[in-house]
Design a protein around this motif. Structure first.
Motif, short mmCIF file in Angstrom:
data_model
loop_
_atom_site.label_atom_id
_atom_site.label_comp_id
_atom_site.label_asym_id
_atom_site.label_seq_id
_atom_site.Cartn_x
_atom_site.Cartn_y
_atom_site.Cartn_z
N ARG A 1 0.68 -1.11 -0.05
CA ARG A 1 -0.03 0.05 0.01
C ARG A 1 0.89 1.30 -0.18
NH1 ARG A 1 -5.44 -1.08 1.17
NH2 ARG A 1 -5.72 -3.41 1.86
N ASP A 2 0.33 2.41 -0.75
CA ASP A 2 1.11 3.54 -0.77
C ASP A 2 0.54 4.93 -0.29
OD1 ASP A 2 -0.94 4.23 -2.71
OD2 ASP A 2 0.35 3.39 -4.22
N ASP A 3 1.12 5.90 -0.16
CA ASP A 3 0.19 6.94 0.55
C ASP A 3 -0.47 7.91 -0.53
OD1 ASP A 3 2.56 7.96 -1.02
OD2 ASP A 3 3.46 8.99 0.87
N LEU A 4 -0.57 7.26 -1.73
CA LEU A 4 -1.45 8.14 -2.74
C LEU A 4 -2.86 8.43 -2.16
CD1 LEU A 4 -0.42 6.83 -5.94
CD2 LEU A 4 0.43 8.86 -5.08
N PRO A 5 -3.43 9.63 -2.29
CA PRO A 5 -4.88 9.66 -1.69
C PRO A 5 -6.07 8.98 -2.74
CG PRO A 5 -4.28 11.73 -3.20
CD PRO A 5 -2.99 10.68 -2.94
N ARG A 6 -5.97 7.46 -2.68
CA ARG A 6 -6.73 6.67 -3.64
C ARG A 6 -8.12 6.72 -2.76
NH1 ARG A 6 -3.79 3.91 -6.78
NH2 ARG A 6 -1.40 3.68 -6.33
N HIS A 7 -8.48 7.27 -1.90
CA HIS A 7 -9.69 7.54 -1.35
C HIS A 7 -10.58 8.79 -2.24
CE1 HIS A 7 -7.56 10.12 0.87
NE2 HIS A 7 -8.62 10.81 1.44
N ILE A 8 -9.85 9.56 -2.86
CA ILE A 8 -10.54 10.67 -3.28
C ILE A 8 -10.36 10.43 -5.11
CG2 ILE A 8 -10.68 13.03 -4.00
CD1 ILE A 8 -9.60 13.53 -1.04
N LEU A 9 -11.35 10.12 -5.79
CA LEU A 9 -11.26 9.75 -7.23
C LEU A 9 -12.08 10.67 -8.12
CD1 LEU A 9 -11.60 5.90 -7.04
CD2 LEU A 9 -9.52 7.01 -6.85
N PRO A 10 -11.09 11.06 -9.08
CA PRO A 10 -9.91 10.96 -9.56
C PRO A 10 -9.00 11.61 -8.42
CG PRO A 10 -10.82 12.37 -11.14
CD PRO A 10 -12.11 11.94 -10.22
N MET A 11 -7.93 11.22 -8.41
CA MET A 11 -6.95 11.73 -7.31
C MET A 11 -6.50 13.07 -7.83
SD MET A 11 -4.39 8.54 -6.09
CE MET A 11 -4.79 7.37 -7.60
N PRO A 12 -6.33 13.96 -6.79
CA PRO A 12 -5.93 15.42 -7.17
C PRO A 12 -4.54 15.34 -7.96
CG PRO A 12 -6.80 15.28 -4.75
CD PRO A 12 -6.49 13.75 -5.39
N ASP A 13 -4.47 16.23 -8.65
CA ASP A 13 -2.97 16.21 -9.36
C ASP A 13 -2.22 16.85 -8.23
OD1 ASP A 13 -4.00 15.74 -11.84
OD2 ASP A 13 -4.54 17.80 -12.27
N PRO A 14 -0.77 16.21 -8.19
CA PRO A 14 0.28 16.66 -7.80
C PRO A 14 0.69 18.12 -7.86
CG PRO A 14 1.22 15.03 -9.07
CD PRO A 14 -0.48 15.01 -9.12
N LYS A 15 0.95 18.97 -6.76
CA LYS A 15 1.50 20.32 -7.00
C LYS A 15 2.99 20.44 -6.67
CE LYS A 15 -2.67 21.47 -8.35
NZ LYS A 15 -2.88 21.96 -9.63
N HIS A 16 3.64 20.82 -7.57
CA HIS A 16 4.95 20.94 -7.02
C HIS A 16 5.32 22.61 -6.50
CE1 HIS A 16 9.54 21.25 -7.21
NE2 HIS A 16 9.55 22.37 -8.09
N VAL A 17 5.98 22.52 -5.45
CA VAL A 17 6.53 23.65 -4.71
C VAL A 17 7.83 23.89 -4.66
CG1 VAL A 17 6.22 25.17 -2.58
CG2 VAL A 17 4.40 23.71 -3.20
N GLY A 18 8.33 24.96 -5.15
CA GLY A 18 9.88 24.85 -5.21
C GLY A 18 10.16 26.13 -5.99
N ILE A 19 11.61 26.18 -6.37
CA ILE A 19 12.29 27.35 -7.12
C ILE A 19 11.68 27.18 -8.58
CG2 ILE A 19 14.18 28.60 -8.12
CD1 ILE A 19 15.61 27.77 -5.13
#
Length: 786
Positions: free
Chosen positions: A5-23
């Protein structure tokens, strides 16, 4: 391999798009800017492929894997490498079982209390899947599975089966990325009405070239899974394979049915005795299990007319061949998985029947089931049936077997399909096979389970949570129980301890080994059932495997307890109000569901292929059909302008040898023609046929007149007509005749119209005699399409 099992938010479908925070630098060459690589969506590591195989209209005692007479070596092989579940249950009817399977919820809970064609405005019978109860395929797709449905789809609301949709409850709107099959209750195995996605398509070859739907569906499934594994070998698949066999019509090439010549000469009562003996030897029922008595409504084999018995024997030979061919095609799919190296890592559910065997073929069975469904069984006399004995199972037939065979194929239990109160209607042999995840081989499990448990089990095996939100809609919980504890422990505690059953008033309840049951109606009888409160309930104890000993009189307190529990469960899952109505559910005005076609006139355009329910009703009334056409210079008019039905009944408006023709096909027995006395000239014209109904009741004849631009050019006569339905699965086509040919003047291919069709208009008269059709007759016709 265990699922990680992984830590993806599989309980919310479709899963929210990952957001990158950085420079974020100005120049992409700046090393300060780093974005994580795009990762394709996949299920948790170790999640297996999933294949569900659902056979249609097969009783517990049909397949040899569960002691039946039909040789199914691939089913047996799968069982030897996995587990047989001997107390697995369906709903007793097609659409309800399928919607329950595909959602993990009880059938009324997802709006499918009966077949889709009988939908009402009540939530439990609307045929509309609630948005808060998303389909399993939707969950699998949004978790990174490739998804496909191959075969039968009978979960679409009847008013949405058409080229304009909406397609939200079609397979491709329910989580399946690919669909190839048919939409409806049954399909002609030689001339099916097929869809790829939501687009109507033609079979790849003709029956003369060896076509059968069984083989075609297996080919498509093999092609899809091979392509999927060739391009994305790391991506698991979820496939739902529902061939539509062994539902009527029982169609199979003779090389399959001829294997069974003479095997059923002893009749259905002897077959039941032979079957229970095999079942005890196999261990799929206890040694002390009792063969239930045959009810008076089902005739004894010895009481059937001797001159009819050759036909009855042939009916069963064909069915057995049909089942064996189905097993063979499923076997080809399994072999392809083995060749791809993925069979051992595929969780397979083989469910042999979406309900018990079908008792909808009448006491005698039939050559063309439309005769019976139109209330005209007397047409098929014993002499007629004997004259057609060699055509049973071929493209020239639309056959179904007798009630006695259906009852025998549900051995050792009482009753058949539609009878949700008893195990004969609901208990279906099931195999679970997953070598990489299940150590058990060739074992049986006796825990009670229901088709709603499949979805819960698949999510459990694949390491996927039940979604709490799908497409922004908060989700209701699944209603089934995981079967995983039984995979390794034959003595695992039974988790599914209570289950209600109901189909059109036939009701039952299972609770902790006990069952209460009341049969409200008999599938093949047209009489109206008694009031619900007059139904007589039966009670069966935990030690009564087959429901053979009714102990209601000895234990009224226990029966009352189970009756009360039934009402609680039925209320919880939208089963009440109990709806046993016939005519009222067929009539959309009374039932409260939308209807696609209204009024007295309908315009159709070239290339349209629509179901019979999407066309104005032309039975028992006068009507006209007008086509606006253009014939090019030097081109002889040939081919079909518009047709409805097929070789087993219908009408067709076409050109032959340059002249306009009309053919009325009466059950494939009689053909009535009108032909123009001159060729259709070049240029723009309106061609027309008028049918003036005789009146005086149902199924009467009428006079035909053909016109070119309003001028009469030919006459004809129809002596008798079909009063309620032309076909269970043939379409209305404009510009050609798909499916089986309605007229003997042309074949199944090469019948497209050689001119240009601008439009076709159907107009009906005001001499409608539909009110003379009884509620029972309309109900019978509707229930055939399941």
């Amino acid at each position: 391999m265990p699922v990680t099992r992984d830590d993806l938010p599989r309980h919310i479908l479709p899963m929210p798009d990952p957001k990158h925070v950085g420079i974020t630098a100005y120049d992409a060459r700046d090393p300060a800017t780093k974005y994580p690589p795009i990762k394709p969506l996949r299920p948790p590591k170790g999640a297996p492929n999933v294949l569900i195989v659902l056979i249609d209209d097969a009783g517990f005692g049909s397949s040899s894997a569960f002691g039946g007479p039909c040789h199914t070596p691939n089913f047996e092989k799968l069982a030897k490498g996995g587990i047989k579940y001997t107390r697995f249950h369906t709903t007793a009817l097609c659409s309800p079982t399928r919607q329950a399977l595909l959602t993990g919820r009880n059938h009324h809970s997802v709006g499918m209390g009966a077949i889709a064609e009988m939908a009402t405005s009540a939530p439990g019978n609307s045929s509309i899947r609630p948005k808060e109860k998303a389909a399993l395929a939707e969950t699998m797709k949004h978790n990174g599975y490739s998804t496909a449905q191959i075969g039968k789809c009978h979960e679409v609301p009847i008013w949405e089966i058409g080229p304009v949709g909406p397609f939200t409850q079609w397979p491709t709107g329910s989580g399946f990325e690919y669909f190839y099959g048919f939409v409806g209750g049954e399909a002609n195995q030689y001339y099916p009405g097929l869809y790829e996605g939501t687009t109507a398509v033609e079979p790849p070859k003709t029956p003369e070239e060896g076509y059968t739907l069984n083989e075609d569906l297996a080919d498509r499934a093999i092609r899809w899974v091979s392509q999927q594994k060739a391009l994305m070998p790391d991506k698991p698949f979820f496939m739902y394979y529902a061939p539509g066999a062994t539902h009527a019509p029982h169609h199979v090439p003779k090389e399959w049915s001829d294997k069974y010549k003479g095997k059923f000469d002893g009749g259905w009562d002897k077959l039941r005795e032979e079957t229970i003996a095999r079942q005890k030897k196999l261990g799929v029922i206890p040694q002390d299990a009792v063969l239930t008595e045959r009810h008076d409504e089902i005739p004894a084999w010895d009481d059937m007319p001797e001159d009819l018995k050759p036909v009855l024997r042939r009916q069963m030979e064909i069915y057995a061949g049909f089942m064996e061919q189905t097993d063979h095609e499923v076997g080809r799919l399994l072999d392809s998985l083995e060749d791809l190296g993925v069979l051992d890592d595929t969780l397979i559910y083989l469910i042999i029947g979406d309900n018990g065997a079908s008792a909808e073929g009448t006491i005698n069975g039939c050559f063309n089931e439309m005769t019976t469904l139109n209330g005209m069984p007397a047409i098929e006399t014993t002499e007629f049936l004997l004259s057609k004995i060699d055509d049973f199972g071929t493209p020239n037939a639309f056959n179904h077997y007798a009630v006695g065979w259906a009852h025998a194929l549900c051995a050792p239990y009482q009753w058949t399909k539609q009878v949700a109160s008893h195990w004969g209607g609901t208990r279906n042999g099931t195999v679970v096979h997953w070598p990489n995840g299940i150590k058990a081989r060739g074992e049986t499990r006796t825990q009670f389970h229901h088709v709603i448990d499949v979805a819960k089990t698949i999510l459990d095996v694949c390491g996927l949570p039940e979604p709490v939100s799908v497409n922004g809609i908060a989700q209701a919980p699944l209603e089934g129980y995981s079967m995983v504890p039984t995979f390794e422990d034959a003595k695992a505690e039974e988790t599914h301890s209570i289950q209600y059953f109901e189909i059109m008033g036939n009701r039952g309840l299972y609770h902790a080994g006990w069952t209460a049951a009341t049969r409200h109606r008999t599938p093949w009888k047209a009489d109206q059932p008694c009031p619900l409160d007059d139904d007589v309930w039966e009670l069966y104890g935990p030690d009564d495997w087959t429901q053979a000993n009714n102990i209601a009189a000895k234990n009224p307190e226990k029966l009352a307890e189970l009756q009360r529990l039934w009402l609680i469960e039925a209320t919880k899952y939208n089963c009440v109000p109990i709806d046993d109505r016939g005519f009222e559910r067929i009539n959309p005005d009374i039932a409260g569901r939308p209807q696609l076609i209204q009024g007295n006139s309908q315009l159709l355009f070239p290339g349209m292929r629509v179901a019979e329910g999407c066309v104005l009703t032309l039975k028992n009334k006068s009507y006209s059909v007008t086509a606006d056409i253009d014939m090019p210079e030097g081109v002889k008019a040939e081919g079909v302008i518009i047709t409805q039905g097929g070789s087993m009944g219908g009408w067709t408006f076409y050109a032959k040898d340059g002249k306009l023709k009309y053919c009325y096909n009466f059950f494939g027995i009689e053909h009535y023609f009108a032909e123009a006395d001159q060729a259709i000239p070049a240029g723009a014209h309106q061609v027309r046929v008028e049918f003036k109904y005789d009146g005086g009741g149902l199924a009467k004849g009428g006079d035909l007149t053909l016109f070119y631009d309003g001028k009469p050019v030919g006459k004809g006569r129809v002596d008798k007509t079909q009063p309620m339905g032309y076909s269970s699965d043939e379409a209305c086509d404009v510009g050609g005749d798909t499916g089986s040919p309605c007229s003997p003047d042309y074949g199944p291919t090469g019948n497209k119209f050689t001119g240009k069709i601008n439009w076709v208009q159907i107009d009906i008269g005001d001499d409608d005699h539909d009110h003379l059709i009884t509620a029972e007759d309309k109900l019978k016709l509707a229930m055939a399409r399941q």
